[in-house]
Design a protein around this motif. Structure first.
Motif, mmCIF file in Angstrom:
data_model
loop_
_atom_site.group_PDB
_atom_site.id
_atom_site.type_symbol
_atom_site.label_atom_id
_atom_site.label_comp_id
_atom_site.label_asym_id
_atom_site.label_seq_id
_atom_site.Cartn_x
_atom_site.Cartn_y
_atom_site.Cartn_z
ATOM 1 N N GLU A 235 28.407 65.949 31.064
ATOM 2 C CA GLU A 235 28.198 64.858 30.979
ATOM 3 C C GLU A 235 27.070 64.928 29.781
ATOM 4 O O GLU A 235 26.796 63.948 28.749
ATOM 5 C CB GLU A 235 27.422 64.350 32.336
ATOM 6 C CG GLU A 235 26.855 62.632 31.977
ATOM 7 C CD GLU A 235 26.474 62.202 33.255
ATOM 8 O OE1 GLU A 235 25.834 61.027 33.234
ATOM 9 O OE2 GLU A 235 26.496 62.706 34.302
ATOM 10 N N ALA A 236 26.345 66.032 29.928
ATOM 11 C CA ALA A 236 25.122 66.204 29.041
ATOM 12 C C ALA A 236 25.971 66.356 27.572
ATOM 13 O O ALA A 236 25.204 65.775 26.375
ATOM 14 C CB ALA A 236 24.279 67.367 29.299
ATOM 15 N N THR A 237 26.806 67.220 27.519
ATOM 16 C CA THR A 237 27.709 67.035 26.055
ATOM 17 C C THR A 237 28.234 65.894 25.768
ATOM 18 O O THR A 237 27.843 65.748 24.484
ATOM 19 C CB THR A 237 28.562 68.297 26.156
ATOM 20 O OG1 THR A 237 28.382 69.730 26.696
ATOM 21 C CG2 THR A 237 29.645 68.487 25.002
ATOM 22 N N VAL A 238 28.817 65.328 26.399
ATOM 23 C CA VAL A 238 29.480 63.816 26.223
ATOM 24 C C VAL A 238 28.093 63.014 25.412
ATOM 25 O O VAL A 238 28.248 62.444 24.458
ATOM 26 C CB VAL A 238 29.977 63.156 27.328
ATOM 27 C CG1 VAL A 238 30.373 61.794 27.023
ATOM 28 C CG2 VAL A 238 31.221 63.974 27.575
ATOM 29 N N LYS A 239 26.925 63.033 26.181
ATOM 30 C CA LYS A 239 25.842 61.924 25.754
ATOM 31 C C LYS A 239 25.414 62.512 24.422
ATOM 32 O O LYS A 239 24.981 61.749 23.530
ATOM 33 C CB LYS A 239 24.798 62.207 26.978
ATOM 34 C CG LYS A 239 25.144 61.176 28.091
ATOM 35 C CD LYS A 239 23.942 61.405 29.153
ATOM 36 C CE LYS A 239 24.542 60.474 30.145
ATOM 37 N NZ LYS A 239 23.365 60.292 31.288
ATOM 38 N N ARG A 240 25.248 63.818 24.231
ATOM 39 C CA ARG A 240 24.745 64.500 22.983
ATOM 40 C C ARG A 240 25.601 64.124 21.744
ATOM 41 O O ARG A 240 25.356 63.865 20.816
ATOM 42 C CB ARG A 240 24.848 65.986 23.113
ATOM 43 C CG ARG A 240 24.232 66.714 21.780
ATOM 44 C CD ARG A 240 23.795 68.074 22.196
ATOM 45 N NE ARG A 240 25.106 68.826 22.448
ATOM 46 C CZ ARG A 240 26.347 69.211 21.732
ATOM 47 N NH1 ARG A 240 26.186 68.920 20.283
ATOM 48 N NH2 ARG A 240 27.191 69.769 22.050
ATOM 49 N N LEU A 241 26.852 64.165 21.933
ATOM 50 C CA LEU A 241 27.989 64.027 20.999
ATOM 51 C C LEU A 241 27.821 62.468 20.838
ATOM 52 O O LEU A 241 28.029 61.836 19.458
ATOM 53 C CB LEU A 241 29.248 64.330 21.464
ATOM 54 C CG LEU A 241 29.659 65.778 21.507
ATOM 55 C CD1 LEU A 241 30.950 66.140 22.171
ATOM 56 C CD2 LEU A 241 29.421 66.601 19.970
ATOM 57 N N ALA A 242 27.717 61.534 21.943
ATOM 58 C CA ALA A 242 27.353 60.048 21.419
ATOM 59 C C ALA A 242 26.180 59.765 20.789
ATOM 60 O O ALA A 242 26.387 58.962 19.751
ATOM 61 C CB ALA A 242 27.523 59.299 22.936
ATOM 62 N N ALA A 243 25.136 60.459 20.905
ATOM 63 C CA ALA A 243 24.197 60.269 20.441
ATOM 64 C C ALA A 243 23.954 60.735 18.889
ATOM 65 O O ALA A 243 23.616 60.003 17.676
ATOM 66 C CB ALA A 243 22.759 60.988 20.916
ATOM 67 N N GLU A 244 24.785 61.679 18.560
ATOM 68 C CA GLU A 244 25.044 62.244 17.205
ATOM 69 C C GLU A 244 26.060 61.460 16.475
ATOM 70 O O GLU A 244 25.638 60.913 15.350
ATOM 71 C CB GLU A 244 25.623 63.592 17.195
ATOM 72 C CG GLU A 244 24.620 64.800 17.679
ATOM 73 C CD GLU A 244 25.341 65.979 17.851
ATOM 74 O OE1 GLU A 244 26.500 66.349 17.354
ATOM 75 O OE2 GLU A 244 24.610 67.044 18.460
ATOM 76 N N ALA A 245 26.922 60.833 17.024
ATOM 77 C CA ALA A 245 27.865 59.816 16.283
ATOM 78 C C ALA A 245 27.226 58.592 16.218
ATOM 79 O O ALA A 245 27.410 57.954 15.114
ATOM 80 C CB ALA A 245 29.256 59.493 17.452
#
Length: 110
Positions: A38-48
């Motif tokens: 979930e942390a990876t998905v949130k990080r990628l969403a913030a970067e996007a």
């Protein structure tokens, strides 16, 4: 990382349906235990989201028109830089070895 590749591939599924060959993941569907955290998905969403904001700021879709706020900001920056360069040039000491009105263009005198 194959998990990130799969995540990117699935997030661009609309592009893949439209004929884009953006997706490089060709393996079977990921098992639930091998999905990104979930942390990876949130990080990628913030970067996007940050990338989208930068894209929207620096690549205007409709161009820059005369009354647009970005036009005035760009014009202000250009005029400010021009004024700073003119001021800097006016503060340079005169070269005594040149005739009146002549300007030395290169530092080595060429």
């Amino acid at each position: 990382d194959p998990m990130l590749s799969a995540l990117r591939c699935r997030s661009t599924s609309t592009l893949a349906r439209m004929g884009s060959r953006h997706c490089s993941y060709k393996g079977p569907p990921l098992a639930p235990h091998s999905r990104p955290s979930e942390a990876t998905v949130k990080r990628l969403a913030a970067e996007a989201e940050m990338q989208q904001k930068m894209w929207d700021l620096f690549v205007p879709e409709g161009g820059i028109r005369f009354g647009d706020r970005r036009f005035w900001v760009l014009l202000s920056i250009v005029l400010g830089l021009h004024a700073a360069n003119m001021y800097k040039d006016s503060r340079k000491p005169r070269d005594l070895g040149l005739p009146e009105g002549a300007v030395r263009r290169l530092p080595d005198g060429g």
